[in-house]
Design an enzyme around this catalytic site. Structure first.
Site, PDB file in Angstrom:
ATOM      1  N   ASP A  72       0.780  -1.250   0.000  1.00  0.00           N
ATOM      2  CA  ASP A  72       0.000   0.000   0.000  1.00  0.00           C
ATOM      3  C   ASP A  72       0.815   1.306   0.000  1.00  0.00           C
ATOM      4  O   ASP A  72       1.774   1.427   0.752  1.00  0.00           O
ATOM      5  CB  ASP A  72      -0.866   0.095   1.260  1.00  0.00           C
ATOM      6  CG  ASP A  72      -1.562  -1.178   1.625  1.00  0.00           C
ATOM      7  OD1 ASP A  72      -1.480  -2.158   0.883  1.00  0.00           O
ATOM      8  OD2 ASP A  72      -2.208  -1.180   2.685  1.00  0.00           O
ATOM      9  N   GLU A 245     -10.445  -2.408   4.366  1.00  0.00           N
ATOM     10  CA  GLU A 245      -9.123  -1.889   4.701  1.00  0.00           C
ATOM     11  C   GLU A 245      -8.984  -0.485   4.094  1.00  0.00           C
ATOM     12  O   GLU A 245      -9.770  -0.073   3.236  1.00  0.00           O
ATOM     13  CB  GLU A 245      -8.030  -2.792   4.104  1.00  0.00           C
ATOM     14  CG  GLU A 245      -8.131  -4.251   4.527  1.00  0.00           C
ATOM     15  CD  GLU A 245      -6.979  -5.119   4.036  1.00  0.00           C
ATOM     16  OE1 GLU A 245      -6.376  -5.793   4.872  1.00  0.00           O
ATOM     17  OE2 GLU A 245      -6.688  -5.130   2.832  1.00  0.00           O
TER      18      GLU A 245
END
Ligand code: FRU
Length: 508
Positions: A72, A245
């Protein structure tokens, strides 16, 4: 460019065939992760690593670190002319683990300078995903214009921690009062994204509760003391598959007024299985987010490989600039890249438009792409020449079926079908596209994106790099991002007339 090395490829294929690890990331359940060293022995501090960045499959216009694993994007903040991109990084290897914040900087969103690792695993555990803000008013007391980062310390529990930088984002000091939001109960409680709410003069932190399919909102005046404001969930909006998420909350102009957009990454409930990023549109009153009743799930990208994307904090001109991780938890651990693994998507600018009387989040590559692009030219016979990376633009009739084929001199091809009756673009990532054998979830024969337009024709913009194809309609209503592993970038586009293209120069 890359010399195709049959021996290397066969070794990789054999190696990965023996590997049945479909999701390399352990579940983040209370203390069940294997023990990791507190202090990595010889962490790669980044920035110093020499690399030509021209190995096989190495993206030439997308950010990758010189070596090692990334996932990420984190802590994206614009400060003093610099875009900071932190990211989940393993300083010690090319698989997920030892999560730290790697760091890169850019002044134009295209060329990136890898910097030393910003934060290494500490007493609170791994440094999981999070965000950063510029504390102009010095509300936290670390000095005006300190950059304040929020991340999830993932050890025995997932807790929210804070660190600050007074040297322009290069190094961080951990806040002595960590964790700022403690947690011993929730198994999933992570990925703090901090945004400003003007009316209440409050910083809002969005947190994802994973398998509980909830986003919590917390508020703070000084960035240190946080109180819980509300919880958002919606059964109707999303079947209960995949964990939630990496949230983000955007206040966007819409139809002369405004709407709030809540971005939530979902794994493994994505549009083609595995990872995907959805969004809800609604209102946020400083405490609670209420979603409009729309036809969810709505995805920010209908391809297989755009996950965990969030937007820049403090972006100039109030732009909404999103970067995603160009991979998918279904197979990311096996993609045949070494000594690095994974790239970021091209930065995209988001806009909220109206389609069919309801809001639609659209995305287009940021205009800064022009800075690395050559002149538009027409591609004789669809041939764009030998390029590592290029952008093609093609006008497509939406009232008849057609197939656009991107092909290379090895006979590998990636087909994109226009399905007029379904009003969808359908990409086919099969064995014809290049290497797919490294993981049996990688081959996807039908990746579908709605056109989201009533027009008779759209202009497609296709950005091809050494291991990705990103497709955008010119108005940003139809978006798909897919990894591919051909022996060379596809350089002939057939099935359509009048292909125009421009070379994209390597950013390295
Ligand atoms: C999303 C994610 C986040 C977490 C990070 C760990 O891809 O699972 O929820 O913070 O990756 O690397």
């Amino acid at each position: 460019m890359k010399l195709y090395n049959i021996l290397l490829l066969s070794a990789l294929t054999l190696g990965t065939m023996a590997c049945d690890d479909k999701n390399p990331k352990p579940e983040f359940v209370n203390g069940s992760e294997e023990e990791k060293p507190n202090t990595p022995d010889e962490p790669n501090q980044g920035g110093e690593v020499a690399s030509s960045r021209n190995e096989q499959y190495r993206p030439q216009v997308h950010y990758t670190p010189a070596k090692n694993w990334i996932n990420d994007p984190n802590g994206m903040v614009y400060v003093d002319g610099t875009y900071h991109l932190y990211y989940q990084y393993n300083p010690q290897g090319n698989d997920w683990g030892n999560m730290s914040w790697g760091h890169a900087t850019s002044t134009d969103l295209m060329h990136w300078q890898e910097q030393p690792v910003a934060m290494l695993r500490n007493e609170w555990g791994d440094i999981f995903s999070g965000s950063a803000v510029l504390d102009k008013e010095n509300v936290a007391g670390f000095g005006a214009n300190a950059i304040i980062a929020f991340y999830t310390g993932s050890g025995e529990h997932q807790q929210q921690c804070m660190a600050y930088s007074t040297d322009g984002g290069m190094t961080y000091t951990q806040y002595e009062g960590n964790p700022v939001i403690a947690n011993t109960e929730l198994p999933d409680f992570r990925d703090p994204k901090v945004v400003w709410h003007e009316e209440s003069k409050t910083w809002i932190m969005c947190l994802a509760l994973g398998w509980a399919h909830q986003i919590e909102f917390w508020g703070s005046k000084n960035l240190k003391n946080w109180e819980k404001l509300s919880t958002f969930t919606t059964e109707a909006a999303r079947p209960n598959i995949g964990q939630w998420e990496c949230p983000d909350l955007l206040r966007m102009p819409y139809n002369g007024g405004e709407k709030w957009v809540l971005i939530v990454s979902n794994n493994p409930g994505g549009p083609v299985g595995g990872s995907g990023t959805e969004y809800f549109v609604g209102d946020f009153d400083g405490k609670e987010f209420k979603a409009m009743d729309l036809d969810y799930p709505l995805w920010i990208d209908y391809g297989a490989d755009n996950y965990a994307g969030v937007t820049y904090s403090n972006a100039p001109g109030g732009r909404y600039i999103l970067i995603g991780w160009m991979n998918n938890w279904n197979y990311c651990g096996n993609v045949p890249c070494s000594p690095w693994r994974s790239a970021m998507t091209l930065p995209r600018e988001l806009t909220l438009k109206e389609y069919n009387g309801t809001p639609l989040l659209t995305a287009a590559v940021v205009k800064e792409l022009d800075g690395i692009a050559g002149e538009w030219q027409s591609a004789a016979g669809g041939n764009v020449g030998k390029q590592d990376a290029y952008e093609a633009r093609i006008k497509v009739n939406l009232n008849e079926n057609s197939t656009i084929r991107l092909e290379n001199s090895y006979g590998e091809y990636f087909d994109i079908e226009v399905n007029a009756s379904a009003r969808k673009l359908i990409a086919k990532r099969t064995a014809s596209t290049g290497e797919v054998k490294f993981n049996n979830l990688f081959s996807l024969p039908s990746i579908q994106a709605p056109f989201n337009t009533d027009a008779d024709e759209i202009e497609l913009h296709i950005v091809a790099d050494c291991s990705s194809v990103e497709i955008f309609s010119a108005d940003g209503t139809c978006v798909m991002t897919n990894l591919v592993y051909p022996k060379e970038t596809y350089n002939v586009i057939s099935g359509v007339d009048n292909v125009e293209y421009r070379k994209l120069n390597s950013i390295w």
